[in-house]
Write a protein that holds these residues in place. Structure first.
Motif, PDB file in Angstrom:
ATOM      1  N   LYS A   1       0.823  -1.203   0.000  1.00  0.00           N
ATOM      2  CA  LYS A   1       0.000   0.000   0.000  1.00  0.00           C
ATOM      3  C   LYS A   1       0.862   1.261   0.000  1.00  0.00           C
ATOM      4  CE  LYS A   1      -3.265  -3.047   0.726  1.00  0.00           C
ATOM      5  NZ  LYS A   1      -4.140  -3.563  -0.335  1.00  0.00           N
ATOM      6  N   THR A   2       1.820   1.325   0.920  1.00  0.00           N
ATOM      7  CA  THR A   2       2.618   2.538   1.082  1.00  0.00           C
ATOM      8  C   THR A   2       3.436   2.861  -0.157  1.00  0.00           C
ATOM      9  OG1 THR A   2       2.764   2.142   3.450  1.00  0.00           O
ATOM     10  CG2 THR A   2       4.395   3.640   2.496  1.00  0.00           C
ATOM     11  N   TYR A   3       3.986   1.834  -0.793  1.00  0.00           N
ATOM     12  CA  TYR A   3       4.896   2.044  -1.918  1.00  0.00           C
ATOM     13  C   TYR A   3       4.312   1.563  -3.248  1.00  0.00           C
ATOM     14  CZ  TYR A   3       8.076   2.732   1.974  1.00  0.00           C
ATOM     15  OH  TYR A   3       8.658   3.185   3.134  1.00  0.00           O
ATOM     16  N   ALA A   4       2.988   1.318  -3.273  1.00  0.00           N
ATOM     17  CA  ALA A   4       2.328   0.870  -4.508  1.00  0.00           C
ATOM     18  C   ALA A   4       3.041  -0.345  -5.090  1.00  0.00           C
ATOM     19  CB  ALA A   4       2.261   2.010  -5.530  1.00  0.00           C
ATOM     20  N   MET A   5       3.234  -1.364  -4.250  1.00  0.00           N
ATOM     21  CA  MET A   5       3.992  -2.553  -4.635  1.00  0.00           C
ATOM     22  C   MET A   5       3.153  -3.820  -4.465  1.00  0.00           C
ATOM     23  SD  MET A   5       7.738  -1.651  -2.972  1.00  0.00           S
ATOM     24  CE  MET A   5       8.530  -3.169  -3.532  1.00  0.00           C
ATOM     25  N   THR A   6       1.865  -3.763  -4.794  1.00  0.00           N
ATOM     26  CA  THR A   6       0.995  -4.913  -4.548  1.00  0.00           C
ATOM     27  C   THR A   6       1.490  -6.177  -5.254  1.00  0.00           C
ATOM     28  OG1 THR A   6      -0.442  -4.109  -6.331  1.00  0.00           O
ATOM     29  CG2 THR A   6      -1.088  -3.582  -4.078  1.00  0.00           C
ATOM     30  N   GLY A   7       1.966  -6.049  -6.476  1.00  0.00           N
ATOM     31  CA  GLY A   7       2.397  -7.224  -7.226  1.00  0.00           C
ATOM     32  C   GLY A   7       3.772  -7.750  -6.844  1.00  0.00           C
ATOM     33  N   TRP A   8       4.496  -7.022  -6.036  1.00  0.00           N
ATOM     34  CA  TRP A   8       5.825  -7.456  -5.627  1.00  0.00           C
ATOM     35  C   TRP A   8       5.765  -8.517  -4.538  1.00  0.00           C
ATOM     36  CZ3 TRP A   8      10.539  -5.094  -7.404  1.00  0.00           C
ATOM     37  CH2 TRP A   8      10.349  -4.027  -8.295  1.00  0.00           C
ATOM     38  N   ARG A   9       4.665  -8.584  -3.825  1.00  0.00           N
ATOM     39  CA  ARG A   9       4.443  -9.551  -2.745  1.00  0.00           C
ATOM     40  C   ARG A   9       5.564  -9.498  -1.723  1.00  0.00           C
ATOM     41  NH1 ARG A   9       0.721  -8.512  -2.373  1.00  0.00           N
ATOM     42  NH2 ARG A   9       0.108 -10.194  -0.965  1.00  0.00           N
ATOM     43  N   LEU A  10       5.535  -8.444  -0.924  1.00  0.00           N
ATOM     44  CA  LEU A  10       6.580  -8.228   0.062  1.00  0.00           C
ATOM     45  C   LEU A  10       5.953  -7.648   1.327  1.00  0.00           C
ATOM     46  CD1 LEU A  10       9.639  -8.369   0.582  1.00  0.00           C
ATOM     47  CD2 LEU A  10       9.823  -6.042  -0.334  1.00  0.00           C
ATOM     48  N   GLY A  11       5.968  -8.437   2.392  1.00  0.00           N
ATOM     49  CA  GLY A  11       5.437  -7.992   3.665  1.00  0.00           C
ATOM     50  C   GLY A  11       6.363  -8.403   4.791  1.00  0.00           C
ATOM     51  N   TYR A  12       5.980  -8.027   5.996  1.00  0.00           N
ATOM     52  CA  TYR A  12       6.821  -8.408   7.137  1.00  0.00           C
ATOM     53  C   TYR A  12       6.030  -8.331   8.426  1.00  0.00           C
ATOM     54  CZ  TYR A  12       7.434  -3.299   7.756  1.00  0.00           C
ATOM     55  OH  TYR A  12       7.228  -1.946   7.919  1.00  0.00           O
ATOM     56  N   GLY A  13       6.570  -8.988   9.438  1.00  0.00           N
ATOM     57  CA  GLY A  13       6.043  -8.887  10.785  1.00  0.00           C
ATOM     58  C   GLY A  13       7.169  -8.550  11.742  1.00  0.00           C
TER      59      GLY A  13
END
Length: 390
Positions: A235-247
């Motif tokens: 959301k923040t970096y308009a990277m929905t298709g990059w599939r990159l998250g974290y916890g």
């Protein structure tokens, strides 16, 4: 051969179902305004794209450490420490392919069949889906519109029990755009600090706010060891298709999530992680422009919705959604959402796509152009005039 019984308990995400229907109508030649999908309509910033390209050129195409590249984990820890006002190290960070694994993996690691999980309703549908899939007990707490779509704290207090193992918070919130007030966050921390439970704080929209910045419950005394911060780059970096998250979570839970990652994904794509480093350490001008544009659209679109007969739309404090109350139209949520798609060419979601307490509401994504949003208001106005049920 039959599917396992657990498959009957898993849900789906309504936005993708409506998107498929809208695309089918477009294939028939219909003009559809897409306000259904929760995806920024901005390009990934150029410096992030270039970092991804360079990573591919430089051979970042092999396995990475399961918890994430050390340099990305360090960058995330630095970012979270700065933005939440806490001190966390890289050892608390787990990098995963998108935000949803950071819902699924902690639930898998923490929740037994029959345990209770409290979550907001309306809320992101994957919460309830995963709770049901694991045969835990879902405990939805209705959000209160006149409290900015925050919990009724008395209801939350009454729902907490010895069986409660996880409390899910989401601020800024999907689908309402609500931001939990700081006083409520403090009150919730007081309720749960001494209980044997964890908090999953979904902060995927944490950088998209318009007034007061959201407060992370992890920043309050005694809560860092009890909180899993879910965040990512979509959301923040308009990277929905990059599939990159974290916890970000206690180390003992990072170890558990790492085991689940080994058994499911091995690791997150290496070149996307290099792009993530560029996102966190590079310029933030594009993000600031995006948020400013979302604010402009929010103000105009919500004002437009409030001119429609039977609509009442509060002003969301964050994310990129509008969540108007529409019972004054005489339509139910699902029938109106279906009719707007089929008859008016406006794709949106029924509030019931986010839980039973979403009845009476629609969700519109403002991640579309200003012009299309204004056109959508005009189309809805014409539809309601021709199909008056009041």
């Amino acid at each position: 051969m039959k599917l396992a019984r657990r498959m009957s308990r898993i849900g789906v995400e309504g936005a993708f179902k409506v998107l498929a229907r809208a695309r089918a109508l477009e294939a028939q030649g219909r003009d559809i305004i897409h306000l259904e999908i929760g995806e920024p309509d901005f390009d990934t910033p150029r410096h992030i794209v270039e970092a991804g390209k360079q990573a591919l050129d430089h051979g970042f195409t092999r396995y990475a450490p399961t918890p994430g590249l050390p340099e990305l984990r360090e960058a995330i820890a630095t970012h979270v420490s700065r933005t939440r006002g806490i001190q966390v190290g890289a050892q608390r960070v787990s990098v995963v392919p998108g935000g949803k694994p950071m819902i699924f993996f902690p639930l898998l690691a923490l929740v037994e069949a029959g345990d209770e999980v409290i979550y907001p309703d309306p809320g992101f549908p994957i919460y309830e889906s995963m709770i049901n899939f694991l045969d835990a007990t879902p405990v939805p707490i209705p959000l209160v519109e006149d409290r900015g779509f925050s919990f009724d704290l008395n209801v939350l207090r009454d729902k907490l029990s010895d069986k409660t193992k996880l409390l899910i918070l989401n601020s800024p919130h999907n689908p309402t755009g609500g931001v939990i007030p700081a006083a409520d966050i403090r009150a919730i921390a007081e309720m749960v600090r001494e209980r044997d439970l964890m908090v999953l704080s979904d902060e995927i929209y944490s950088e998209i706010f318009f007034d007061q910045p959201p407060v992370s419950i992890a920043s309050l005394p005694g809560m860092l060891e009890k909180t899993i911060i879910l965040d990512g780059f979509s959301k923040t970096y308009a990277m929905t298709g990059w599939r990159l998250g974290y916890g970000v979570m206690p180390e003992w839970l990072v170890d558990a999530v790492t085991k689940l990652m080994v058994n499911s994904n091995s690791c997150t794509a290496t070149f996307t992680q290099r792009a993530g480093i560029a996102a966190l350490t590079g310029p933030e001008d594009d993000m600031a422009r995006m948020v400013a544009e979302f604010r402009r659209r929010r103000d105009a679109f919500c004002a437009g919705l409030n001119t429609l007969r039977g609509f009442r739309c509060g002003i969301p404090g964050g994310a990129f959604y509008a969540f108007p109350y529409i019972t004054g139209t005489g339509w139910s949520s699902e029938t109106l959402a279906d009719a707007l798609l089929e008859k008016a060419g406006v794709a949106c979601l029924s509030g019931t796509s986010f839980g039973r307490y979403g009845e009476g509401y629609l969700r519109f994504s403002i991640a579309n152009s200003y012009e299309n949003l204004m056109s959508a208001v005009a189309r809805i106005k014409d539809f309601l005039a021709a199909n008056d049920r009041t």
